[in-house]
Design a protein around this motif. Sequence first.
Motif, mmCIF file in Angstrom:
data_model
loop_
_atom_site.group_PDB
_atom_site.id
_atom_site.type_symbol
_atom_site.label_atom_id
_atom_site.label_comp_id
_atom_site.label_asym_id
_atom_site.label_seq_id
_atom_site.Cartn_x
_atom_site.Cartn_y
_atom_site.Cartn_z
ATOM 1 N N LYS A 1 0.829 -1.201 0.000
ATOM 2 C CA LYS A 1 0.000 0.000 0.000
ATOM 3 C C LYS A 1 0.866 1.256 0.000
ATOM 4 O O LYS A 1 0.580 2.221 -0.714
ATOM 5 N N ALA A 2 1.946 1.271 0.792
ATOM 6 C CA ALA A 2 2.843 2.423 0.833
ATOM 7 C C ALA A 2 3.558 2.597 -0.502
ATOM 8 O O ALA A 2 3.786 3.723 -0.951
ATOM 9 N N TYR A 3 3.904 1.492 -1.141
ATOM 10 C CA TYR A 3 4.594 1.569 -2.428
ATOM 11 C C TYR A 3 3.669 2.093 -3.526
ATOM 12 O O TYR A 3 4.089 2.853 -4.398
ATOM 13 N N GLU A 4 2.403 1.692 -3.486
ATOM 14 C CA GLU A 4 1.458 2.076 -4.533
ATOM 15 C C GLU A 4 0.799 3.431 -4.289
ATOM 16 O O GLU A 4 0.087 3.931 -5.149
ATOM 17 N N THR A 5 1.035 4.037 -3.140
ATOM 18 C CA THR A 5 0.400 5.306 -2.801
ATOM 19 C C THR A 5 1.089 6.455 -3.510
ATOM 20 O O THR A 5 2.317 6.509 -3.586
ATOM 21 N N ARG A 6 0.287 7.372 -4.001
ATOM 22 C CA ARG A 6 0.832 8.606 -4.575
ATOM 23 C C ARG A 6 0.930 9.620 -3.440
ATOM 24 O O ARG A 6 -0.076 10.110 -2.940
ATOM 25 N N TRP A 7 2.163 9.920 -3.045
ATOM 26 C CA TRP A 7 2.385 10.769 -1.887
ATOM 27 C C TRP A 7 2.016 12.226 -2.164
ATOM 28 O O TRP A 7 1.719 12.975 -1.241
ATOM 29 N N GLN A 8 1.997 12.612 -3.418
ATOM 30 C CA GLN A 8 1.573 13.976 -3.752
ATOM 31 C C GLN A 8 0.095 14.174 -3.414
ATOM 32 O O GLN A 8 -0.293 15.218 -2.900
ATOM 33 N N ASP A 9 -0.714 13.153 -3.704
ATOM 34 C CA ASP A 9 -2.138 13.254 -3.381
ATOM 35 C C ASP A 9 -2.353 13.346 -1.872
ATOM 36 O O ASP A 9 -3.200 14.103 -1.391
ATOM 37 N N ILE A 10 -1.583 12.582 -1.113
ATOM 38 C CA ILE A 10 -1.707 12.626 0.348
ATOM 39 C C ILE A 10 -1.263 13.989 0.868
ATOM 40 O O ILE A 10 -1.899 14.564 1.754
ATOM 41 N N ARG A 11 -0.187 14.516 0.300
ATOM 42 C CA ARG A 11 0.292 15.836 0.704
ATOM 43 C C ARG A 11 -0.763 16.904 0.418
ATOM 44 O O ARG A 11 -1.050 17.754 1.259
ATOM 45 N N ASP A 12 -1.367 16.834 -0.765
ATOM 46 C CA ASP A 12 -2.399 17.809 -1.126
ATOM 47 C C ASP A 12 -3.622 17.684 -0.224
ATOM 48 O O ASP A 12 -4.177 18.690 0.227
ATOM 49 N N ALA A 13 -4.041 16.452 0.062
ATOM 50 C CA ALA A 13 -5.201 16.247 0.929
ATOM 51 C C ALA A 13 -4.914 16.735 2.342
ATOM 52 O O ALA A 13 -5.776 17.340 3.000
ATOM 53 N N THR A 14 -3.705 16.500 2.825
ATOM 54 C CA THR A 14 -3.327 16.967 4.159
ATOM 55 C C THR A 14 -3.290 18.492 4.205
ATOM 56 O O THR A 14 -3.767 19.099 5.175
ATOM 57 N N ALA A 15 -2.766 19.107 3.160
ATOM 58 C CA ALA A 15 -2.710 20.570 3.121
ATOM 59 C C ALA A 15 -4.119 21.155 3.086
ATOM 60 O O ALA A 15 -4.405 22.143 3.787
ATOM 61 N N ASP A 16 -5.006 20.543 2.311
ATOM 62 C CA ASP A 16 -6.394 21.015 2.262
ATOM 63 C C ASP A 16 -7.081 20.852 3.611
ATOM 64 O O ASP A 16 -7.812 21.736 4.062
ATOM 65 N N GLY A 17 -6.841 19.736 4.271
ATOM 66 C CA GLY A 17 -7.427 19.512 5.597
ATOM 67 C C GLY A 17 -6.903 20.503 6.612
ATOM 68 O O GLY A 17 -7.648 21.002 7.465
ATOM 69 N N TRP A 18 -5.609 20.784 6.545
ATOM 70 C CA TRP A 18 -5.016 21.748 7.474
ATOM 71 C C TRP A 18 -5.591 23.145 7.251
ATOM 72 O O TRP A 18 -5.892 23.863 8.206
ATOM 73 N N LYS A 19 -5.759 23.517 5.977
ATOM 74 C CA LYS A 19 -6.344 24.826 5.674
ATOM 75 C C LYS A 19 -7.778 24.919 6.188
ATOM 76 O O LYS A 19 -8.179 25.940 6.755
ATOM 77 N N ALA A 20 -8.540 23.850 6.000
ATOM 78 C CA ALA A 20 -9.930 23.846 6.476
ATOM 79 C C ALA A 20 -9.963 23.943 7.987
ATOM 80 O O ALA A 20 -10.811 24.669 8.573
ATOM 81 N N ALA A 21 -9.062 23.218 8.677
ATOM 82 C CA ALA A 21 -9.042 23.262 10.141
ATOM 83 C C ALA A 21 -8.639 24.651 10.638
ATOM 84 O O ALA A 21 -9.233 25.147 11.605
ATOM 85 N N THR A 22 -7.667 25.256 10.000
ATOM 86 C CA THR A 22 -7.277 26.606 10.445
ATOM 87 C C THR A 22 -8.385 27.631 10.179
ATOM 88 O O THR A 22 -8.576 28.545 10.980
ATOM 89 N N GLN A 23 -9.123 27.473 9.117
ATOM 90 C CA GLN A 23 -10.229 28.381 8.840
ATOM 91 C C GLN A 23 -11.337 28.231 9.888
ATOM 92 O O GLN A 23 -11.902 29.219 10.338
ATOM 93 N N ILE A 24 -11.619 26.994 10.288
ATOM 94 C CA ILE A 24 -12.629 26.764 11.323
ATOM 95 C C ILE A 24 -12.188 27.378 12.645
ATOM 96 O O ILE A 24 -12.961 27.996 13.369
ATOM 97 N N ILE A 25 -10.935 27.202 12.986
ATOM 98 C CA ILE A 25 -10.410 27.725 14.257
ATOM 99 C C ILE A 25 -10.397 29.259 14.240
ATOM 100 O O ILE A 25 -10.738 29.903 15.232
ATOM 101 N N LYS A 26 -10.034 29.870 13.121
ATOM 102 C CA LYS A 26 -9.959 31.318 13.035
ATOM 103 C C LYS A 26 -11.351 31.945 13.108
ATOM 104 O O LYS A 26 -11.494 33.074 13.565
ATOM 105 N N ARG A 27 -12.378 31.253 12.656
ATOM 106 C CA ARG A 27 -13.742 31.789 12.716
ATOM 107 C C ARG A 27 -14.200 31.897 14.164
ATOM 108 O O ARG A 27 -14.942 32.786 14.518
ATOM 109 N N GLU A 28 -13.789 30.967 14.993
ATOM 110 C CA GLU A 28 -14.246 30.966 16.393
ATOM 111 C C GLU A 28 -13.432 31.861 17.199
ATOM 112 O O GLU A 28 -13.023 32.755 17.459
#
Length: 125
Positions: free
Chosen positions: A98-125
């Motif tokens: 699974k680690a060999y077949e994973t595209r790490w760029q997609d994981i990096r992009d998904a993590t960056a998007d999740g981090w941005k969403a989490a920071t936006q939620i935190i900044k609103r409150e």
Amino acid sequence: MGFFTGFLGGFAFTSSVLYVTVHVHRSTRIAQRKAIREQVDQIDWLVSSSGAYDRHNLPVDIPRRRREELEAQKQAEPTMKEILKQRWNTEVENLTRKAYETRWQDIRDATADGWKAATQIIKRE
């Protein structure tokens, strides 16, 4: 110790304890099943009416061919250690594949998007 570290540590510990417990229970059940089958075969052999007189006159020494068959059967039955080792190896192999077949760029992009969403939620409150 942070919340996430404690949570992941507790999750890892609990899941590993459950994993080992389930496999020990399974191997115990397999050993009990084998013992019960052997006992049932022995009882059936003793109770069967055909050849009761012949069994009384059986030679004590087991023929070499039958002895080799019994030894081969005993060697073919895996032990609990071998079962756990095989399961561990298959899981490590699956994780590695699974680690060999994973595209790490997609994981990096998904993590960056999740981090941005989490920071936006935190900044609103």
